[in-house]
Design an enzyme around this catalytic site. Structure first.
Site, PDB file in Angstrom:
ATOM      1  N   GLN A 156      -9.742  -4.147 -10.130  1.00  0.00           N
ATOM      2  CA  GLN A 156     -10.897  -4.870  -9.573  1.00  0.00           C
ATOM      3  C   GLN A 156     -10.840  -4.616  -8.079  1.00  0.00           C
ATOM      4  O   GLN A 156     -10.032  -5.217  -7.378  1.00  0.00           O
ATOM      5  CB  GLN A 156     -10.823  -6.359  -9.915  1.00  0.00           C
ATOM      6  CG  GLN A 156     -11.808  -7.230  -9.148  1.00  0.00           C
ATOM      7  CD  GLN A 156     -13.268  -6.804  -9.318  1.00  0.00           C
ATOM      8  OE1 GLN A 156     -13.718  -6.529 -10.417  1.00  0.00           O
ATOM      9  NE2 GLN A 156     -14.006  -6.723  -8.212  1.00  0.00           N
ATOM     10  N   GLN A 158     -13.517  -4.614  -5.627  1.00  0.00           N
ATOM     11  CA  GLN A 158     -14.333  -5.403  -4.704  1.00  0.00           C
ATOM     12  C   GLN A 158     -13.611  -6.709  -4.386  1.00  0.00           C
ATOM     13  O   GLN A 158     -13.022  -7.303  -5.298  1.00  0.00           O
ATOM     14  CB  GLN A 158     -15.693  -5.732  -5.326  1.00  0.00           C
ATOM     15  CG  GLN A 158     -16.716  -6.204  -4.294  1.00  0.00           C
ATOM     16  CD  GLN A 158     -18.061  -6.604  -4.916  1.00  0.00           C
ATOM     17  OE1 GLN A 158     -18.184  -6.721  -6.122  1.00  0.00           O
ATOM     18  NE2 GLN A 158     -19.052  -6.814  -4.083  1.00  0.00           N
ATOM     19  N   PRO A 283     -10.872 -11.434 -13.882  1.00  0.00           N
ATOM     20  CA  PRO A 283     -11.157 -12.627 -13.071  1.00  0.00           C
ATOM     21  C   PRO A 283     -12.644 -12.916 -12.855  1.00  0.00           C
ATOM     22  O   PRO A 283     -12.989 -13.979 -12.352  1.00  0.00           O
ATOM     23  CB  PRO A 283     -10.490 -12.296 -11.733  1.00  0.00           C
ATOM     24  CG  PRO A 283     -10.466 -10.803 -11.668  1.00  0.00           C
ATOM     25  CD  PRO A 283     -10.294 -10.345 -13.089  1.00  0.00           C
ATOM     26  N   GLU A 288     -19.927  -4.468 -11.366  1.00  0.00           N
ATOM     27  CA  GLU A 288     -20.925  -3.408 -11.518  1.00  0.00           C
ATOM     28  C   GLU A 288     -20.390  -2.004 -11.253  1.00  0.00           C
ATOM     29  O   GLU A 288     -21.022  -1.226 -10.544  1.00  0.00           O
ATOM     30  CB  GLU A 288     -22.101  -3.718 -10.584  1.00  0.00           C
ATOM     31  CG  GLU A 288     -21.802  -3.666  -9.062  1.00  0.00           C
ATOM     32  CD  GLU A 288     -21.285  -4.964  -8.460  1.00  0.00           C
ATOM     33  OE1 GLU A 288     -20.718  -5.794  -9.189  1.00  0.00           O
ATOM     34  OE2 GLU A 288     -21.445  -5.138  -7.236  1.00  0.00           O
ATOM     35  N   HIS A 312     -27.553  -8.771 -14.890  1.00  0.00           N
ATOM     36  CA  HIS A 312     -27.091  -8.869 -13.503  1.00  0.00           C
ATOM     37  C   HIS A 312     -26.340  -7.595 -13.085  1.00  0.00           C
ATOM     38  O   HIS A 312     -26.673  -6.967 -12.076  1.00  0.00           O
ATOM     39  CB  HIS A 312     -26.206 -10.101 -13.333  1.00  0.00           C
ATOM     40  CG  HIS A 312     -25.640 -10.268 -11.963  1.00  0.00           C
ATOM     41  ND1 HIS A 312     -26.229 -11.070 -11.003  1.00  0.00           N
ATOM     42  CD2 HIS A 312     -24.562  -9.716 -11.361  1.00  0.00           C
ATOM     43  CE1 HIS A 312     -25.529 -11.003  -9.891  1.00  0.00           C
ATOM     44  NE2 HIS A 312     -24.500 -10.188 -10.077  1.00  0.00           N
ATOM     45  N   GLU A 313     -25.346  -7.218 -13.878  1.00  0.00           N
ATOM     46  CA  GLU A 313     -24.551  -6.042 -13.487  1.00  0.00           C
ATOM     47  C   GLU A 313     -25.396  -4.775 -13.513  1.00  0.00           C
ATOM     48  O   GLU A 313     -25.240  -3.896 -12.663  1.00  0.00           O
ATOM     49  CB  GLU A 313     -23.316  -5.895 -14.384  1.00  0.00           C
ATOM     50  CG  GLU A 313     -22.400  -7.125 -14.438  1.00  0.00           C
ATOM     51  CD  GLU A 313     -22.046  -7.720 -13.088  1.00  0.00           C
ATOM     52  OE1 GLU A 313     -22.051  -6.998 -12.073  1.00  0.00           O
ATOM     53  OE2 GLU A 313     -21.782  -8.946 -13.022  1.00  0.00           O
ATOM     54  N   HIS A 316     -27.394  -4.370 -10.375  1.00  0.00           N
ATOM     55  CA  HIS A 316     -26.623  -3.831  -9.250  1.00  0.00           C
ATOM     56  C   HIS A 316     -26.721  -2.306  -9.155  1.00  0.00           C
ATOM     57  O   HIS A 316     -26.410  -1.738  -8.108  1.00  0.00           O
ATOM     58  CB  HIS A 316     -25.146  -4.197  -9.390  1.00  0.00           C
ATOM     59  CG  HIS A 316     -24.760  -5.517  -8.789  1.00  0.00           C
ATOM     60  ND1 HIS A 316     -24.998  -5.833  -7.462  1.00  0.00           N
ATOM     61  CD2 HIS A 316     -24.126  -6.593  -9.323  1.00  0.00           C
ATOM     62  CE1 HIS A 316     -24.519  -7.059  -7.229  1.00  0.00           C
ATOM     63  NE2 HIS A 316     -23.993  -7.536  -8.336  1.00  0.00           N
ATOM     64  N   TYR A 401     -25.659 -15.556  -3.634  1.00  0.00           N
ATOM     65  CA  TYR A 401     -26.316 -15.367  -4.932  1.00  0.00           C
ATOM     66  C   TYR A 401     -27.635 -16.146  -5.018  1.00  0.00           C
ATOM     67  O   TYR A 401     -28.698 -15.579  -5.192  1.00  0.00           O
ATOM     68  CB  TYR A 401     -25.401 -15.858  -6.053  1.00  0.00           C
ATOM     69  CG  TYR A 401     -24.212 -14.948  -6.319  1.00  0.00           C
ATOM     70  CD1 TYR A 401     -24.237 -14.055  -7.376  1.00  0.00           C
ATOM     71  CD2 TYR A 401     -23.071 -14.981  -5.518  1.00  0.00           C
ATOM     72  CE1 TYR A 401     -23.159 -13.215  -7.647  1.00  0.00           C
ATOM     73  CE2 TYR A 401     -21.995 -14.156  -5.778  1.00  0.00           C
ATOM     74  CZ  TYR A 401     -22.038 -13.272  -6.835  1.00  0.00           C
ATOM     75  OH  TYR A 401     -20.977 -12.449  -7.079  1.00  0.00           O
ATOM     76  N   ARG A 574     -10.974 -16.029 -16.023  1.00  0.00           N
ATOM     77  CA  ARG A 574     -12.233 -15.927 -15.273  1.00  0.00           C
ATOM     78  C   ARG A 574     -12.316 -17.065 -14.260  1.00  0.00           C
ATOM     79  O   ARG A 574     -12.394 -18.244 -14.628  1.00  0.00           O
ATOM     80  CB  ARG A 574     -13.395 -15.983 -16.268  1.00  0.00           C
ATOM     81  CG  ARG A 574     -14.730 -15.714 -15.671  1.00  0.00           C
ATOM     82  CD  ARG A 574     -15.760 -15.638 -16.790  1.00  0.00           C
ATOM     83  NE  ARG A 574     -17.097 -15.605 -16.242  1.00  0.00           N
ATOM     84  CZ  ARG A 574     -18.194 -15.693 -16.978  1.00  0.00           C
ATOM     85  NH1 ARG A 574     -18.106 -15.813 -18.282  1.00  0.00           N
ATOM     86  NH2 ARG A 574     -19.383 -15.655 -16.407  1.00  0.00           N
TER      87      ARG A 574
HETATM   88  N1  BES Z   1     -20.011  -7.907  -7.790  1.00  0.00           N
HETATM   89  C1  BES Z   1     -19.860  -9.168  -8.392  1.00  0.00           C
HETATM   90  C2  BES Z   1     -18.425  -9.587  -8.528  1.00  0.00           C
HETATM   91  C3  BES Z   1     -17.652  -9.653  -7.220  1.00  0.00           C
HETATM   92  C4  BES Z   1     -18.237 -10.063  -6.042  1.00  0.00           C
HETATM   93  C5  BES Z   1     -16.323  -9.308  -7.212  1.00  0.00           C
HETATM   94  C6  BES Z   1     -17.487 -10.096  -4.858  1.00  0.00           C
HETATM   95  C7  BES Z   1     -15.588  -9.351  -6.043  1.00  0.00           C
HETATM   96  C8  BES Z   1     -16.170  -9.743  -4.857  1.00  0.00           C
HETATM   97  C9  BES Z   1     -20.529  -9.232  -9.767  1.00  0.00           C
HETATM   98  O1  BES Z   1     -21.715  -8.520  -9.825  1.00  0.00           O
HETATM   99  C10 BES Z   1     -20.905 -10.655 -10.026  1.00  0.00           C
HETATM  100  O2  BES Z   1     -21.676 -11.166  -9.280  1.00  0.00           O
HETATM  101  N2  BES Z   1     -20.377 -11.247 -11.082  1.00  0.00           N
HETATM  102  C11 BES Z   1     -20.691 -12.598 -11.462  1.00  0.00           C
HETATM  103  C12 BES Z   1     -21.695 -12.592 -12.579  1.00  0.00           C
HETATM  104  C13 BES Z   1     -23.042 -13.022 -12.312  1.00  0.00           C
HETATM  105  C14 BES Z   1     -23.921 -13.107 -13.527  1.00  0.00           C
HETATM  106  C15 BES Z   1     -23.374 -13.963 -11.253  1.00  0.00           C
HETATM  107  C16 BES Z   1     -19.448 -13.234 -12.008  1.00  0.00           C
HETATM  108  O3  BES Z   1     -18.476 -12.524 -12.241  1.00  0.00           O
HETATM  109  O4  BES Z   1     -19.439 -14.435 -12.217  1.00  0.00           O
HETATM  110 ZN    ZN Z   2     -23.221  -9.486  -8.694  1.00  0.00          ZN
END
Ligand code: BES
Ligand code: ZN
Length: 620
Positions: A156, A158, A283, A288, A312-313, A316, A401, A574
């Site tokens: 992971q 990001q 986690p 994406e 959502h993904e 992206h 978000y 998660r």
């Molecule tokens: N890119 C994000 C996950 C992320 C953001 C990882 C910043 C590390 C740092 C991913 O697209 C995301 O937003 N995931 C959300 C899902 C969503 C439907 C809001 C999540 O994992 O909860």
């Molecule tokens: Zn996202």
């Protein structure tokens, strides 16, 4: 390196001649903005001096000692007066470095918390290729090694964890193409954010290509005993054998989502869109990674009710992967646009009633989080963040978000949907494979959409982007179905509606979630028992509903749920579920239970989850 030279030279010329006309001033500020865009406080790299353009990654993945041994060979573009190239590293053991085949004297600078160390490699304007032989640390922050009969590894990256497994210019503004050659144990498949195999190789060797330039935070690798099933011409799923049938069904509508997305904002740029179901320790809900979204298995509900995460993904693939936030201070440009786009895909495929229910839940989450952040750090409720000297993870709140979403929805409602759609399509097309920062987006918006005083006043951009809290002109969402849930909840709580008269069976997950998450904190344990006896909530296959049930069980001290709570927390990593559950235990004087569960569960979690939980539970 011509690009940066032109920018700098133009800036100097403009400064020397003191331009005064409005048009020239506009150009000048644009130039200065372009220069500013390179400043990313979370990376040591100096792309204006020397920048990477292509990576050839040769790696072998070793589960026994949890180490990736690799050579990263980069093509670079060095300016005429370049003296070095700087890469970001965290806990990497550098073994050998060459520049155009010759060994060089590299050096590692001092370490800063979470940013790591700069690897400095001497180059000059003629240097073309650097090669770094290295090994990752067993504790590398991006990696989670799952052991047991079914070993699994996933990354992971990001926001700034790519540097824990690849020395790289780890800044979202720097893009490169890549190829990779990876050796993994026989019996496992390797997958990356690139062209992927659909079958396991006999010798454990896999080759990958990513021909579109991507930023380092989209570098991804997973290794495990997975199978592939196509669900459409451009879409498919990977999962372990036990989950492959369920995954094939759950994500069976992915091609429809892809078509709906293309109809909104233009052609999909990455050829294929596949999804990998990861171990429950992942986690996040989803990540994406280009061509291959990484997803938690907790969205497999058996009835496709949690596919908005896939929308959502997928979204992206435009907002984020095609047009990328310049630094983590501009994170809302990735996530706010993606939530807006996700809602539009959901509306197109499942209808407005469903998307408005989702928007209502997102509004409630936002209001709660704004309240919470306003108490501690009101500046963190601005869309434009200031994360210098902080972990960019701090910016991962509902602000980027959902405040981002409502800001874009306000623009849509102000200018009309047709105009906004046209604008967004052009935005993605014109800026494909480039970076965007907040000031640059504001300039583009003013030039192409909000081009009158009237529109600017109606939207009040400054309040949204540079101001705290939720501005008064926030769009109102109305969902009759959610309002009816709220009415049922009041009736149930005041005793005018019996438990068996609740329309639980007719409710979809969004309605059930709304009901459970809005139960009064002081709901007595007997009433929880009544709910479960009547509607079997604790055995639901929907993890969002289960999560809401478990959180309320903690607040109601409903002990019959605690065994389920414990297995849930041990198996699921998660963070969106862990944080509220552990917090609820702390807030209700059940911290001892939290600590005892955490002691067993911690080893199963990824570093981004332990980082948050260690702080929450004050463990060191
Ligand atoms: N890119 C994000 C996950 C992320 C953001 C990882 C910043 C590390 C740092 C991913 O697209 C995301 O937003 N995931 C959300 C899902 C969503 C439907 C809001 C999540 O994992 O909860
Ligand atoms: Zn996202």
């Amino acid at each position: 390196m011509k690009y940066f030279h032109i920018i700098i030279a133009t800036a100097i010329i403009l400064a020397m001649f003191g331009c005064n006309s409005p048009e020239e001033n506009g150009r000048k500020s644009q130039v200065i903005l372009e220069m500013k865009r390179a400043t990313d406080f979370h990376s040591y790299s100096h792309p204006e001096e020397a920048v990477v353009t292509h990576l050839n990654w040769n790696a072998s993945v070793n589960f026994d000692d949890r180490i990736i041994r690799a050579t990263a060979i980069y093509d670079i573009d060095a300016s005429d007066d370049a003296e070095r190239i700087l890469l970001d590293c965290v806990d990497l053991k550098i073994e050998a470095v060459t520049v155009d085949g010759e060994s060089v004297d590299w050096s590692m600078g001092p370490e800063q918390p979470f940013i790591g160390q700069p690897l400095s490699i001497p180059v000059n304007g003629n240097s073309q290729r650097i090669s770094i032989q290295y090994a990752s640390a067993p504790s590398a922050g991006a990696l989670l090694w799952v052991e047991g009969e079914q070993p699994f590894l996933f990354t992971q990256s990001q926001a700034i964890l790519a540097r824990t497994w690849i020395p790289c210019q780890d800044s979202p503004g720097i893009r490169f193409t890549y190829e990779a050659h990876v050796d993994v144990p026989v019996g496992t498949m390797a997958l990356m954010s690139a062209t992927n195999p659909t079958q396991q190789s006999e010798d454990g060797h896999y080759d990958f290509r990513m021909d579109q330039p991507i930023p380092s935070y989209l570098m991804a690798l997973a290794v495990g005993n997975v199978e592939f099933r196509a669900v459409g011409p451009h879409t498919g799923v990977y999962a372990v054998p036990e989950l492959i049938d369920a995954s094939e069904y759950e994500f069976g509508e992915m091609e429809n989502l892809l078509v709906a997305a293309e109809n909104l904002y233009g052609k999909y740029a990455w050829e294929r869109y596949d999804l990998l179901v990861l171990p429950a320790a992942f986690p996040f809900g989803g990540m994406e990674n280009p061509r291959l979204t990484f997803a938690t298995p907790t969205i497999i509900a058996g009835d496709r009710s949690l596919v908005s995460l896939v929308a959502h993904e997928l979204a992206h693939s435009w907002s984020g992967n095609l047009v990328t936030n310049s630094t983590w201070d501009d994170f809302w440009l990735n996530e706010g646009f993606t939530v807006y786009f996700e809602q539009r895909i959901m509306e197109a495929v499942y209808g407005r009633e469903i998307s408005e229910m989702l928007a209502t839940l997102s509004y409630q989450g936002l209001v709660d989080e704004v309240d919470e952040i306003m108490d501690t750090n009101p500046d963190d409720t601005h869309l434009k963040l200031h994360l210098q000297n902080r972990n960019p993870d701090d910016g991962m709140t509902a602000i980027a978000y959902d405040k981002g979403y409502f800001f874009l929805r306000l623009i849509e409602e102000t200018v009309g949907r047709d105009g906004f759609d046209k604008f967004l399509k052009a935005y993605f097309t014109e800026h494909a494979f480039t970076v965007m920062d907040t000031d640059q987006f504001i300039a583009y918006l003013k030039e192409n959409l909000l081009n009158s005083e009237e529109l600017l006043t109606a939207v009040n951009m400054d309040a949204w982007i540079f101001g705290a809290g939720l501005p008064a002109n926030c769009p109102q969402v109305r969902s009759e179905r959610i309002e009816s849930v709220d009415a049922n909840l009041i009736a149930w709580e005041t005793g005018t509606m019996a438990t068996e008269d609740l329309p639980w069976k007719e409710w979809v997950y969004q309605e059930r979630y709304r009901f459970l998450s809005n139960l009064n904190d002081a709901t007595p344990a007997e009433r929880m028992k009544e709910l479960d006896a009547t509607w079997n909530i604790s055995t639901t296959g929907n993890n969002e509903v289960l999560f809401a049930w478990l959180e309320q069980s903690i607040r109601s001290k409903y002990a019959p749920s605690y065994a389920r709570l414990e297995t849930f927390l041990i198996n699921v990593g998660r963070r969106k579920f862990l944080t509220p559950l552990y917090r609820a235990m702390v807030e209700t004087e059940q911290k001892e239970m939290a600590l005892s569960i955490y002691e067993q569960a911690r080893q199963n979690y990824h570093s981004v989850a332990t980082g948050t939980m260690d702080e929450l539970l004050a463990v060191d």
